[in-house]
Write a protein that holds these residues in place. Sequence first.
Motif, PDB file in Angstrom:
ATOM      1  N   GLN A   1     -88.008 -80.385  30.112  1.00  0.00           N
ATOM      2  CA  GLN A   1     -87.736 -79.174  30.704  1.00  0.00           C
ATOM      3  C   GLN A   1     -89.083 -78.828  31.336  1.00  0.00           C
ATOM      4  O   GLN A   1     -90.015 -79.139  30.950  1.00  0.00           O
ATOM      5  CB  GLN A   1     -87.486 -78.186  29.636  1.00  0.00           C
ATOM      6  N   LEU A  88     -91.125 -62.272  27.343  1.00  0.00           N
ATOM      7  CA  LEU A  88     -90.755 -63.768  27.827  1.00  0.00           C
ATOM      8  C   LEU A  88     -90.731 -63.825  29.437  1.00  0.00           C
ATOM      9  O   LEU A  88     -89.881 -62.866  29.871  1.00  0.00           O
ATOM     10  CB  LEU A  88     -89.539 -64.051  27.273  1.00  0.00           C
ATOM     11  N   ASN A  96     -79.014 -71.941  38.838  1.00  0.00           N
ATOM     12  CA  ASN A  96     -78.158 -72.354  37.716  1.00  0.00           C
ATOM     13  C   ASN A  96     -78.859 -72.532  36.482  1.00  0.00           C
ATOM     14  O   ASN A  96     -78.424 -72.115  35.221  1.00  0.00           O
ATOM     15  CB  ASN A  96     -77.537 -73.825  37.929  1.00  0.00           C
ATOM     16  N   LYS A  97     -80.036 -72.934  36.412  1.00  0.00           N
ATOM     17  CA  LYS A  97     -81.087 -73.066  35.160  1.00  0.00           C
ATOM     18  C   LYS A  97     -82.212 -72.402  35.242  1.00  0.00           C
ATOM     19  O   LYS A  97     -83.009 -72.200  36.022  1.00  0.00           O
ATOM     20  CB  LYS A  97     -81.504 -74.570  35.455  1.00  0.00           C
ATOM     21  N   PHE A  98     -82.338 -71.897  33.986  1.00  0.00           N
ATOM     22  CA  PHE A  98     -83.565 -70.840  33.600  1.00  0.00           C
ATOM     23  C   PHE A  98     -84.401 -71.222  32.374  1.00  0.00           C
ATOM     24  O   PHE A  98     -83.711 -71.728  31.370  1.00  0.00           O
ATOM     25  CB  PHE A  98     -82.674 -69.418  33.485  1.00  0.00           C
ATOM     26  N   TYR A  99     -85.617 -71.444  32.831  1.00  0.00           N
ATOM     27  CA  TYR A  99     -86.481 -71.829  31.562  1.00  0.00           C
ATOM     28  C   TYR A  99     -87.557 -70.878  31.304  1.00  0.00           C
ATOM     29  O   TYR A  99     -87.927 -69.905  32.092  1.00  0.00           O
ATOM     30  CB  TYR A  99     -87.262 -73.296  32.362  1.00  0.00           C
ATOM     31  N   PHE A 100     -87.674 -70.647  29.915  1.00  0.00           N
ATOM     32  CA  PHE A 100     -88.437 -69.651  29.524  1.00  0.00           C
ATOM     33  C   PHE A 100     -89.841 -70.341  28.878  1.00  0.00           C
ATOM     34  O   PHE A 100     -89.970 -71.100  28.450  1.00  0.00           O
ATOM     35  CB  PHE A 100     -87.776 -68.923  28.270  1.00  0.00           C
ATOM     36  N   GLY A 101     -90.664 -69.187  29.162  1.00  0.00           N
ATOM     37  CA  GLY A 101     -92.156 -69.466  28.381  1.00  0.00           C
ATOM     38  C   GLY A 101     -91.773 -69.055  26.671  1.00  0.00           C
ATOM     39  O   GLY A 101     -90.608 -68.692  26.451  1.00  0.00           O
ATOM     40  N   SER A 102     -93.066 -69.276  26.080  1.00  0.00           N
ATOM     41  CA  SER A 102     -93.043 -69.032  24.728  1.00  0.00           C
ATOM     42  C   SER A 102     -93.080 -67.647  24.310  1.00  0.00           C
ATOM     43  O   SER A 102     -93.195 -67.368  23.319  1.00  0.00           O
ATOM     44  CB  SER A 102     -94.032 -70.016  23.987  1.00  0.00           C
TER      45      SER A 102
ATOM     46  N   TYR B  34     -74.556 -70.296  29.196  1.00  0.00           N
ATOM     47  CA  TYR B  34     -75.700 -70.901  28.533  1.00  0.00           C
ATOM     48  C   TYR B  34     -75.702 -70.829  27.026  1.00  0.00           C
ATOM     49  O   TYR B  34     -75.474 -69.917  26.509  1.00  0.00           O
ATOM     50  CB  TYR B  34     -76.966 -70.322  29.194  1.00  0.00           C
ATOM     51  N   TYR B  36     -78.988 -71.324  24.398  1.00  0.00           N
ATOM     52  CA  TYR B  36     -80.467 -71.242  24.191  1.00  0.00           C
ATOM     53  C   TYR B  36     -80.641 -71.404  22.673  1.00  0.00           C
ATOM     54  O   TYR B  36     -79.905 -70.774  21.823  1.00  0.00           O
ATOM     55  CB  TYR B  36     -81.140 -70.262  24.790  1.00  0.00           C
ATOM     56  N   GLN B  38     -84.098 -70.638  19.851  1.00  0.00           N
ATOM     57  CA  GLN B  38     -85.116 -70.265  19.672  1.00  0.00           C
ATOM     58  C   GLN B  38     -85.790 -70.618  18.382  1.00  0.00           C
ATOM     59  O   GLN B  38     -85.297 -69.950  17.276  1.00  0.00           O
ATOM     60  CB  GLN B  38     -85.337 -68.580  19.985  1.00  0.00           C
ATOM     61  N   LEU B  44     -87.700 -69.885  24.168  1.00  0.00           N
ATOM     62  CA  LEU B  44     -86.271 -70.214  24.312  1.00  0.00           C
ATOM     63  C   LEU B  44     -86.252 -71.731  24.866  1.00  0.00           C
ATOM     64  O   LEU B  44     -86.767 -71.853  26.102  1.00  0.00           O
ATOM     65  CB  LEU B  44     -85.501 -69.175  24.989  1.00  0.00           C
ATOM     66  N   GLN B  45     -85.340 -72.445  24.290  1.00  0.00           N
ATOM     67  CA  GLN B  45     -85.340 -73.971  24.756  1.00  0.00           C
ATOM     68  C   GLN B  45     -83.775 -74.011  25.358  1.00  0.00           C
ATOM     69  O   GLN B  45     -82.754 -73.506  24.325  1.00  0.00           O
ATOM     70  CB  GLN B  45     -85.211 -74.841  23.588  1.00  0.00           C
ATOM     71  N   LEU B  46     -83.390 -74.059  26.531  1.00  0.00           N
ATOM     72  CA  LEU B  46     -82.243 -74.503  27.395  1.00  0.00           C
ATOM     73  C   LEU B  46     -81.659 -75.683  26.625  1.00  0.00           C
ATOM     74  O   LEU B  46     -82.122 -76.757  26.675  1.00  0.00           O
ATOM     75  CB  LEU B  46     -82.230 -74.437  28.574  1.00  0.00           C
ATOM     76  N   LEU B  47     -80.309 -75.663  25.916  1.00  0.00           N
ATOM     77  CA  LEU B  47     -79.744 -76.560  25.308  1.00  0.00           C
ATOM     78  C   LEU B  47     -78.448 -76.951  26.181  1.00  0.00           C
ATOM     79  O   LEU B  47     -78.427 -78.144  26.500  1.00  0.00           O
ATOM     80  CB  LEU B  47     -79.074 -76.106  23.911  1.00  0.00           C
ATOM     81  N   TYR B  49     -75.809 -75.835  29.779  1.00  0.00           N
ATOM     82  CA  TYR B  49     -75.182 -74.686  30.488  1.00  0.00           C
ATOM     83  C   TYR B  49     -73.965 -75.225  31.222  1.00  0.00           C
ATOM     84  O   TYR B  49     -73.723 -76.695  31.303  1.00  0.00           O
ATOM     85  CB  TYR B  49     -76.253 -74.175  31.516  1.00  0.00           C
ATOM     86  N   GLU B  59     -79.468 -80.227  28.518  1.00  0.00           N
ATOM     87  CA  GLU B  59     -80.939 -80.367  28.816  1.00  0.00           C
ATOM     88  C   GLU B  59     -81.684 -81.115  27.995  1.00  0.00           C
ATOM     89  O   GLU B  59     -82.663 -81.806  28.269  1.00  0.00           O
ATOM     90  CB  GLU B  59     -81.188 -78.999  28.804  1.00  0.00           C
ATOM     91  N   VAL B  60     -81.295 -81.127  26.731  1.00  0.00           N
ATOM     92  CA  VAL B  60     -82.006 -81.918  25.471  1.00  0.00           C
ATOM     93  C   VAL B  60     -81.030 -82.800  24.684  1.00  0.00           C
ATOM     94  O   VAL B  60     -80.319 -82.349  24.291  1.00  0.00           O
ATOM     95  CB  VAL B  60     -82.823 -80.879  24.673  1.00  0.00           C
TER      96      VAL B  60
END
Lengths: 110, 111
Positions: A1, A88, A96-102, B34, B36, B38, B44-47, B49, B59-60
């Motif tokens: 990711q 966050l 379409n895709k959204f990525y998050f920090g910790s 979606y 996700y 955690q 948050l990890q996108l799994l 969508y 995604e994973v």
Amino acid sequence: QKEVEQNSGPLSVPEGAIASLNCTYSDRGSQSFFWYRQYSGKSPELIMFIYSNGDKEDGRFTAQLNKASQYVSLLIRDSQPSDSATYLCAVGQDFNKFYFGSGTKLNVKP
Amino acid sequence: SQTIHQWPATLVQPVGSPLSLECTVEGTSNPNLYWYRQAAGRGLQLLFYSVGIGQISSEVPQNLSASRPQDRQFILSSKKLLLSDSGFYLCAWMNSGNTIYFGEGSWLTVV
């Protein structure tokens, strides 16, 4: 990711001060940027989003975006104890895709 | 107004057991959906969508799968849970303004 990096904190500020939260991202093609607040044990809540370089203000919150530096920040003015939470950063790609920090944990001390 | 619901809110499952988490959205049509995850103290990890019925992007690679049998329904499944599957699972939908909103979340503990 795709990578979205945040300092985990905790960031401690006194009540009434300005809290500054930072986020960097790796994908230059990222198109949308978001800040969410997450209280312990709860799902994230949207604070604000920003799409264009510069500043965007909403009440006590200001988001700042610098695409050249791949950097987005959130300023919280007049911090309140109720602002204590994990913040966050999220980055959208292709809308379409959204990525998050910790997340960065913020503690506002009364 | 639009709302999103997911259930169950909490579950404890033994290793090797199956999993089914369900999410539904009300008040909108053809939303992006979606899943996700955690993990404790993590982001948050996108799994997965989905942009439409039957359209799932992963995604994973993992032992989880997702399905979208109806326009506003999104299901996360596993045939055999692992200890590492424990976490807070969040369903989310995207509105017309390209912003995502989360459901209440489902806490999964695999024992």
